[in-house]
Scaffold this active site. Structure first.
Site, PDB file in Angstrom:
ATOM      1  N   GLU A 265     -32.299  10.395  66.777  1.00  0.00           N
ATOM      2  CA  GLU A 265     -33.586   9.715  66.554  1.00  0.00           C
ATOM      3  C   GLU A 265     -34.449   9.840  67.795  1.00  0.00           C
ATOM      4  OE1 GLU A 265     -33.455   5.577  65.634  1.00  0.00           O
ATOM      5  OE2 GLU A 265     -31.901   5.794  64.104  1.00  0.00           O
ATOM      6  N   GLU A 319     -41.552   1.718  57.361  1.00  0.00           N
ATOM      7  CA  GLU A 319     -40.603   0.896  56.601  1.00  0.00           C
ATOM      8  C   GLU A 319     -41.028  -0.566  56.750  1.00  0.00           C
ATOM      9  OE1 GLU A 319     -36.348   2.432  56.710  1.00  0.00           O
ATOM     10  OE2 GLU A 319     -37.217   3.525  58.401  1.00  0.00           O
ATOM     11  N   LYS A 322     -38.614  -3.781  57.570  1.00  0.00           N
ATOM     12  CA  LYS A 322     -37.859  -3.917  58.812  1.00  0.00           C
ATOM     13  C   LYS A 322     -38.227  -5.213  59.516  1.00  0.00           C
ATOM     14  CE  LYS A 322     -36.397   0.595  60.396  1.00  0.00           C
ATOM     15  NZ  LYS A 322     -36.478   1.573  61.486  1.00  0.00           N
ATOM     16  N   GLU A 328     -41.944  -1.752  64.900  1.00  0.00           N
ATOM     17  CA  GLU A 328     -40.703  -1.362  64.223  1.00  0.00           C
ATOM     18  C   GLU A 328     -40.946  -0.825  62.822  1.00  0.00           C
ATOM     19  OE1 GLU A 328     -38.155  -1.293  65.979  1.00  0.00           O
ATOM     20  OE2 GLU A 328     -38.539  -2.705  67.588  1.00  0.00           O
TER      21      GLU A 328
END
Length: 400
Positions: A265, A319, A322, A328
């Protein structure tokens, strides 16, 4: 007539040169992948995502689970997958070879499509979940033993930068001594099986800890004075190379120069809260586009030149489910509604910016990724910001 022929030859040579220039941007690149998470309630169907990624130069995708709909969507695409097993499955895999064999039989396709390149068992276990550390290698071994004979699938686990006790400068990279009981057998397993050491370096977090313009330029691959490493005599011009080489130094210090590093990542958020320095569209575009260019250059890192490290970008989509700060939820390279790029990345074939609304998502959301019923356990939430801010190379050098 002679002048006309000369002009024709010149035009032909110019056309050929332009094709060579365009080649890296239209061909696939085996060293660039992307993470495909599912912590959102507005995701397009997996088939749309698979077709979207086919329109890019990306050739590999990392999943955090084994959703059959997601896996089957990539059949016939030429894109390989790294599958994920949850932290909660590790005790069962470690204690039961039969459970590991059942997981492999249930989740690895019986056909050759889609291609499965690797299985990642657990996420940041050694840093975030020490109770599982002693069970990690037995779990990896049982999964590996369950693979078909002569399988090319690699079996590994993903680490946060927090496994390092030192990373500044990169030549001082060394693993935390308290992790040796779990880490030493893990490195021996990776070396024996030819599997990679998976790491999550995030220059974004380094910048958050030292939000100076000089550090931002260093993290975004932008022009800067460079940061010399007195221990190696090498000079670094970006944080990504510094973090990767710190891990390389730690592996070399353990005697495992043969263990390859893969970046599982890395990314940069395009949005953030008022206290999240640098989380902007402009910085995200600069980081991703410049990282892609850096990888394409095949320059490698100062410690390992002329070889680009395999790198999975984070991530396909934002997303929205999250937890944590706004950043984030904001690492997506593509928009869930239009499937267009959030910002230009240089990853699209033929200069396009996505597939557009013709492939709009279906009304029903993608089902959450779950382990097989026999091995049910909660999948860990991936929150990049929870890893420690380690490897902040030369963050105290105020004279840069």
């Amino acid at each position: 007539m002679a002048g006309g022929r000369r002009r024709g030859i010149l035009l032909l040579l110019l056309w050929g040169f332009l094709q060579l220039v365009r080649l890296p941007f239209s061909a696939t690149e085996s060293f660039i992948g992307i993470n495909y998470g599912d912590m959102a309630d507005n995701l397009p169907p997996p088939s749309s995502t698979a077709r979207l990624l086919q329109s890019t130069t990306i050739t590999k995708v990392r999943l955090y689970g084994t959703d059959p709909a997601v896996i089957s969507a990539f059949a016939g695409t030429g894109i390989s997958l790294m599958l994920g097993a949850a932290n909660g499955d590790i005790p069962n895999f470690a204690s039961s070879p039969a459970a590991a064999a059942a997981w492999v039989a249930a989740h690895l396709p019986s056909s050759s499509s889609p291609a499965i390149s690797a299985v990642s068992v657990g996420n940041e276990v050694l840093f975030g979940n020490p109770a599982l550390a002693s069970q990690l290698v037995p779990a990896l071994q049982n999964i590996y033993s369950a693979l078909p004979p002569n399988s090319s699938v690699k079996v590994s686990t993903v680490h946060a930068m927090g496994v390092l006790a030192s990373s500044d400068p990169p030549s001082s990279g060394v693993f935390k001594p308290e992790l040796a009981a779990a880490l030493d057998p893990l490195l021996a397993f990776l070396s024996k099986t030819g599997s990679p050491f998976l790491i999550n370096p995030y220059p974004y977090f380094a910048y958050q800890s030292d939000p100076r313009p000089e550090t931002l330029a260093f993290c975004l691959f932008q022009p800067n004075a460079g940061r010399p490493d007195a221990g190696s005599g090498l000079t670094y011009t970006n944080m990504f190379d510094a973090q990767v080489d710190a891990v390389r130094a730690a592996l070399d210090a353990k005697g495992y120069k043969d263990v390859e590093i893969v970046v599982a990542e890395t990314g940069w958020p395009h949005n953030g809260g008022p206290d999240e320095a640098g989380a902007t569209v402009e910085n995200a575009r600069a980081f991703v586009a410049n990282l892609v260019s850096h990888l394409r250059s095949l320059a490698g890192t100062p410690r390992v030149p002329e070889k680009s490290v395999d790198t999975y970008l984070f991530a396909v989509y934002d997303e929205d489910l999250k937890p944590g700060q706004p950043s984030e939820k904001s690492f997506g390279l593509f928009q869930t509604s239009s499937l267009a790029e959030t910002y230009p990345t240089g990853l699209m074939r033929n200069g396009t910016n996505g597939l557009g609304p013709a492939m709009a998502p279906a009304p029903s959301p993608t089902l959450p990724i779950r382990p097989s019923p026999a091995l049910a356990s909660p999948a860990p939430a991936r929150v990049p910001g929870q890893q420690p801010k380690v490897g902040l190379f030369y963050q105290k050098l105020k004279n840069l």
